[in-house]
Design a protein around this motif. Structure first.
Motif: not given
Length: 159
Positions: A33-50
Motif C-alpha cells: 500500500s505504501r510503495y505500489i498504491f502510494k497510500s500508506p496504511s496506519t492501521v497495519s502499522e499498529e497491527l504489526i506492533s501489537y
C-alpha cells in the motif's frame, strides 16, 4: 512429559506461528500500500506492533516452559546433583512469585486501567493489548509449577 505441558506447548506455539504469519501478511500489505498504491496504511502499522508484542511475550513464555532460556551453567555445574535440583526449585519458585506478582497482578491492574483508552488507528481498547501480561503470567506460573514437579521427580529418581 506431562499432558498439560504438551497441550500448553502446542497452543502457545500455534498462537506464535499464527501471529507471525499474520504479521507477514499485514507487513506485505503495508509495503504494497505504501510503495505500489502510494497510500500508506496506519492501521497495519499498529497491527504489526501489537501483534509483535503479543508474539514476543508468548514466545518468551514458551521458551521458559521448555527451560531453554539462558542460564549460568558454569556456576551450576560446580554443584552436586542434589544442590542443582534444590537451586532449580528455588529459582522456579522465585520466577513463580515474580510472575504472579508482576505479570498477573500488575498486568491485571494495567489491563483494567487501560480498558477505557483506545488505540489511535484501530480504535480498540488498550486493555486488550495489555492483556498479554496477565495471560503470559498465568502461563509462566503453570510452567513453573510443572518445572518444579519435574525437578522433584528427577531428584527422587536419583536416590
Amino acid at each position: 512429559m506431562s499432558n498439560t505441558r504438551k497441550v500448553l506447548d502446542r497452543v502457545i506455539l500455534g498462537a506464535c506461528v499464527a501471529l507471525f504469519m499474520f504479521m507477514t501478511v499485514i507487513g506485505t500489505y503495508q509495503i504494497s500500500s505504501r510503495y505500489i498504491f502510494k497510500s500508506p496504511s496506519t492501521v497495519s502499522e499498529e497491527l504489526i506492533s501489537y501483534s509483535f508484542a503479543w508474539m514476543a511475550m508468548l514466545a518468551a513464555s514458551y521458551i521458559f516452559g521448555k527451560r531453554d532460556h539462558m542460564r549460568m551453567v558454569f556456576f551450576i555445574d560446580r554443584l552436586t546433583h542434589k544442590a542443582q535440583g534444590l537451586l532449580g526449585v528455588f529459582s522456579e519458585a522465585a520466577i513463580f512469585l515474580f510472575s504472579l506478582g508482576v505479570l498477573v497482578r500488575g498486568g491485571s491492574s494495567i489491563t483494567t486501567l487501560t480498558m477505557t483508552q483506545t488505540t489511535p488507528a484501530l480504535r480498540i481498547s488498550m486493555g486488550y493489548i495489555y492483556a498479554v501480561l496477565p495471560i503470559c503470567g498465568v502461563i509462566i506460573c503453570m510452567y513453573s509449577l510443572l518445572n518444579i514437579k519435574d525437578i522433584l521427580e528427577h531428584l527422587k529418581e536419583e536416590k
